[in-house]
Every structure is written in structure tokens, then in C-alpha cells.
Design an enzyme around this catalytic site. Structure first.
Site, short mmCIF file in Angstrom:
data_model
loop_
_atom_site.label_atom_id
_atom_site.label_comp_id
_atom_site.label_asym_id
_atom_site.label_seq_id
_atom_site.Cartn_x
_atom_site.Cartn_y
_atom_site.Cartn_z
N GLU A 140 5.79 9.31 3.52
CA GLU A 140 4.97 8.34 2.60
C GLU A 140 4.10 8.46 1.46
O GLU A 140 3.17 8.78 1.23
CB GLU A 140 5.25 7.98 3.28
CG GLU A 140 5.15 5.83 3.57
CD GLU A 140 4.01 5.08 4.40
OE1 GLU A 140 4.22 4.14 4.05
OE2 GLU A 140 3.61 5.85 5.67
N TYR A 171 -5.39 0.76 8.67
CA TYR A 171 -6.24 0.31 8.40
C TYR A 171 -7.77 0.05 8.85
O TYR A 171 -8.47 -0.85 8.50
CB TYR A 171 -6.43 0.00 6.36
CG TYR A 171 -5.17 0.35 5.79
CD1 TYR A 171 -5.39 1.66 5.37
CD2 TYR A 171 -3.81 -0.14 6.34
CE1 TYR A 171 -4.94 2.42 4.69
CE2 TYR A 171 -3.20 0.54 5.61
CZ TYR A 171 -2.90 2.13 4.93
OH TYR A 171 -1.68 2.49 3.75
N ASP A 226 0.98 -1.57 0.72
CA ASP A 226 -0.01 0.25 -0.40
C ASP A 226 0.53 1.22 0.15
O ASP A 226 0.55 2.87 -0.93
CB ASP A 226 -1.18 0.27 0.48
CG ASP A 226 0.10 0.24 2.64
OD1 ASP A 226 0.80 -0.51 2.87
OD2 ASP A 226 -0.26 1.36 2.79
N ASP A 257 5.88 0.17 3.26
CA ASP A 257 6.12 -0.91 3.82
C ASP A 257 5.70 -2.33 2.86
O ASP A 257 5.92 -1.87 2.16
CB ASP A 257 5.28 -1.09 5.08
CG ASP A 257 3.86 -0.55 4.95
OD1 ASP A 257 3.32 -0.71 3.69
OD2 ASP A 257 2.82 -0.70 6.09
#
Length: 493
Positions: free
Chosen positions: A471, A231, A76, A79
Site C-alpha cells: 500500500e 491513526y 491518505d 482507501d
């Protein structure tokens, strides 16, 4: 006299400069790079046509604990976890980009977009292949993964598989997966009809699971620790039920799905939280999507969705009495929390889609004390795009690899560690820390990645540690693909 001519010359130079600025961005280059980014996020066996060549195969044992192949899909963000909820939303937005703006893309970028979509949908089809009894929602333990700084190619962390078995609930992930597969079926319809039918058939199965077993996936005790706080379903599962049904309605034109969104709107909270849109909250997107039937098809039973879409658009108009969206001093749409550019890209996408719906029927947006034209909406969208591409107080492009100045130290494991080609020996979990803490630029350029972006003060520090700003994520990029496609064809709306 000389002074007069000097001022005329100066005025002409300023006018020329304004025109250059107005069309100064290479939207086609940005579009190509925004799509290319997804190759850097791939999990599984990489194809021969892989263009992001510093990446290699990874996650090849995913699913082994269930004796099932769950390879493929996307990581996603920075990571090495495959979170099903944001991956499905990313897929929906990539497909919606092609549906609304594909005809404006150069043919090669349509192809690249479909390849990016299929990399996700091939994986999503695996996650729903055991329905009606089971849906796979995630691969990888984020708590363990986040304690390591290692390349996806070196992963030696636990690849925990998270699955929801009936009658346990996963309406959010299953509903978003239904939306993704339905939208992708539309994107593929004229290119690969057989695959399109497969996607749609499985989308219906995913929706049935979502609707039959109502509740959030993060309410399951065996799922919660693996998905929260990353999430979690913070905003409830009801919006995904309506979102999934709305996409199936659009893909099938089936009256039963029309009836579902008509009859369940109030009970499932269609008029709640209407000013949000992202991986967790679908309300604003749902209202824009459904409004198409009201605006272009005169389906007046759905008028409440259009009223909510109108209301949302009016919050973006500073002169409107209902304005309440915040902007940074430099003009960026701002919402509290991390990864702010996700709000800018998703909202900008909705603005352009809604402007198109209005323009096709020669309508305007009534914001009480002011009427707003589709052209005005498009100009606001362009301001967001140009801000992201470099017209901002930092003079920095927030898309990696675009322009002369862009973030060099993004929070991304694969980008920040030496590639397998340059460093064939494994780099273990804690051995990567030296690269994480380094002030050196990332050795591998994740071309096209849009970072989380600046804060409310327009300030961005190029700091790998500050993941909220540095990120990138797939769901920041996905809607931007459609946005950029529009401006490739209409650089000065």
C-alpha cells in the site's frame, strides 16, 4: 602480454560500469513522478489540468452532515478516507521539501509541488475555519470504508464527519495542522504573499486551539472508534505542540514561539523518543528543525534540541558507539511494523537537511569515537534513495512507474479497479472484491506511488492483499520529494 591487456581492459570496463551505476538513476524523472502521485490521491472536484486522467471527481458531499463544505484534500493511502492527522503531516513534509530543496528543483516541479501543497492546504483551511470552537479532523468511517473495495468515484459508504469541539482536545491534529500551515506559508511566501499570510494566520489559530485544550484527539469517545487503530495518537500529543510552535517560530521569527519551545521543552518531553519521525512522532524532525537556530543562528538556549539531533544522527552511523538503527541485509533502514519505507524516506530527508545545516557552517557531527562529515551523511542518504529506486536484492523499483520493474498489484482501490472512463457503470461495495482478489496487474498505473516496501529480509511479494508492503501512502512520498530534489542537483555527493 595478451593476458595483461585483457586484465587492463576488464578493469577499465569495471570502472566504467561503477561510474554508470553511481549515476544510473534519473532523479529528475523520479522527482516528477513522486509529485505526480498526489494527483491520484485527490478528493473533490478535479481540475482541468489533472494529469492522472483515470481519476475523476469524488467525495462531493463531504461535510453535508454539518452543512459545511469539506470537499477536497487527499485520501491518505489505498482507501477512500480523509484522515486529518497524516494529511497534515504530509503537507508539512511537502512544504519542508520546497523550503529546503525547492531552489534545486526544475521550475516546473516547484510549480507542481506548490499545486500539491495547495490541494491539501485549501482543505486544511476549511478544517480550521470554525476555530476557536471547532476543528474537523476526519471525513469517512474507516471501518465501513475498509469493508468495501470500491472506487472513490463510486463511494456510497457513510461519509461520517469527525469534529472536535472546545473544550475537547485535539492537540495532535491541531498542532500538526499549525505546523503544516506555517510551513506552507513559507513555501508560498515569494509566490503568493496573500495566500501565505492566510495560511500563517490560520496556523496561529490552530496552534492556540492545540495549546489551550491539551490532549489527544483519539482520547475523545466520539473520535476514538473512527481513528483507532489506524491513526490513533500512540505517542502522545506533546510533540505536536512543540512541532507546531517550532514551525510558527520559523515562519514568523516571533520571540513568543521561541520562548515556547525553550520553556516547554522539558515539560513536553522534547528529549523523549528522539529517534522516531513520522506522522505520529515528531521528535527527530523537531530536533533537526530547531537545530537550525543553534547551528546557523547561535541560539544556545536551544542547545538541548541540537544535542538530541546529534544523538539521532549518530544512531545511523554503524561505526558509532551509539549506533542502533537496524538495516536490512541489502542496506535499507528498517523498523518493525508495516509500511517500512515511511521510515526510510523520513529519516533520509532529515539526514539531508541536517547535512545541509552542518555544511553551511563548516561543521561536522561528533559521534564520540568518530567524526562524521556532511558528505558522509549525504552518501548514506543516497544509498537509501537508490535502494528504493531499484538498487536492492529484488532488483525492483519501489516507486510505481519508475524503471523497468516495479510493483504491479498495489493495495489501492482506484488503481486496482477499472476507471470510470473504461467502466462507466458503478461498481458497488462488494462487487470490487473480484478485482481485489485478482492476480492481474492493476489496470491504472498510480505513477510515482511508493509502496510500503520490503520486510527486514529485503523480500517483497507483489501481492495486493499484503497491505503492509503493497500500500502506498502520501506520507511516504512527501519527504521523498525533497530528497529527490537534492539528488537532481547533486547526483554524486
Amino acid at each position: 602480454m595478451e593476458s595483461y591487456f585483457f586484465h587492463i581492459l576488464l578493469l577499465l570496463l569495471l570502472l566504467v560500469n561503477c561510474n554508470v551505476t553511481a549515476a544510473s538513476h534519473d532523479y529528475q524523472d523520479a522527482l516528477s513522478k513522486a509529485i505526480l502521485f498526489f494527483e491520484g490521491q485527490r478528493s473533490g472536484v478535479l481540475p482541468q489540468y489533472q494529469r492522472m486522467t483515470w481519476r475523476a471527481n469524488s467525495g462531493l458531499s463531504d461535510g453535508w452532515t454539518y452543512n459545511f463544505d469539506l470537499t477536497g484534500g487527499y485520501y491518505d493511502a489505498g482507501d477512500n478516507v480523509k484522515f486529518g492527522f497524516p494529511m497534515a503531516f504530509t503537507t508539512t513534509m511537502l512544504a519542508w521539501s520546497v523550503i529546503e530543496f525547492g531552489e534545486l528543483m526544475p521550475p516546473n516541479e516547484v510549480k507542481n509541488s506548490l499545486v500539491a501543497i495547495r490541494w491539501a492546504t485549501d482543505y486544511l483551511l476549511k478544517t480550521v475555519s470554525q476555530l476557536p470552537n471547532r476543528i474537523f479532523v476526519q471525513v469517512g468511517d474507516p471501518n465501513i470504508d475498509h469493508s468495501c473495495w470500491e472506487r472513490p468515484e463510486d463511494m456510497d459508504t457513510t461519509r461520517t464527519v469527525y469534529a472536535v469541539d472546545a473544550p475537547n482536545t485535539a492537540s495532535d491534529v491541531a498542532g500538526e495542522t499549525a505546523a503544516a500551515l506555517a510551513a506552507a506559508s513559507m513555501a508560498f511566501k515569494s509566490y503568493d504573499p496573500g495566500y501565505s499570510e492566510t495560511l500563517l494566520r490560520n496556523g496561529v489559530k490552530a496552534f492556540e486551539f492545540a495549546d489551550n485544550y491539551r490532549g489527544a484527539y483519539s482520547d475523545n469517545s466520539n473520535i476514538r472508534d473512527g481513528v483507532c487503530p489506524f491513526y490513533c495518537d500512540f505517542d502522545g500529543y506533546q510533540d505536536e505542540l512543540l512541532w507546531g510552535a517550532a514551525w510558527l517560530r520559523r515562519a514568523t521569527q516571533d520571540g513568543s514561539f521561541l520562548g515556547y519551545i525553550q520553556n516547554n521543552g522539558k515539560t513536553l518531553g522534547a528529549e523523549d523518543n528522539i529517534n522516531e519521525f513520522g506522522w505520529d512522532n515528531k521528535h527527530a524532525g523537531l530536533n533537526v528543525l530547531v537545530s537550525k537556530e543553534v547551528i546557523e543562528g547561535n541560539v544556545y538556549n536551544l542547545q538541548s534540541y541540537k544535542a538530541s539531533a546529534d544523538s539521532f544522527m549518530c544512531t545511523l552511523v554503524p561505526e558509532s558507539s551509539s549506533s542502533h538503527i537496524e538495516y536490512s541485509p541489502g542496506g535499507l533502514i528498517y523498523k518493525p511494523g508495516g509500511s517500512n519505507l515511511q521510515h526510510s524516506t523520513t529519516i533520509t530527508f532529515l539526514v539531508l537537511v541536517y547535512a545541509n545545516y552542518l555544511a553551511r557552517t563548516s561543521q561536522t557531527l561528533n559521534c564520540g569515537n568518530i567524526n562524521v562529515s556532511p558528505s558522509w551523511l549525504r552518501q548514506q542518504a543516497k544509498k537509501q534513495v537508490d535502494y528504493i529506486l531499484g538498487d536492492n536484492p529484488m532488483g525492483l523499483s519501489y516507486m510505481v512507474g519508475y524503471g523497468d520493474r516495479y510493483p504491479q498489484r498495489i493495495h489501492h482501490r482506484g488503481s486496482s479497479l477499472p476507471s470510470v472512463k473504461d467502466h462507466p457503470q458503478p461498481i458497488a461495495c462488494k462487487e470490487g472484491s473480484v478485482y481485489f482478489n485478482s492476480s492481474n496487474p492493476n489496470p491504472n498505473v498510480l505513477v510515482g506511488a511508493i509502496v510500503g516496501g520490503p520486510g527486514e529480509d529485503d523480500v517483497y511479494n507483489d501481492d495486493r492483499v499484503d497491505f503492509r508492503k503493497s500500500e502506498p501512502t502520501t506520507y511516504i512520498n512527501a519527504p521523498f520529494v525533497g530528497v529527490l530534489a537534492y539528488f537532481v542537483a547533486n547526483p554524486n555527493p
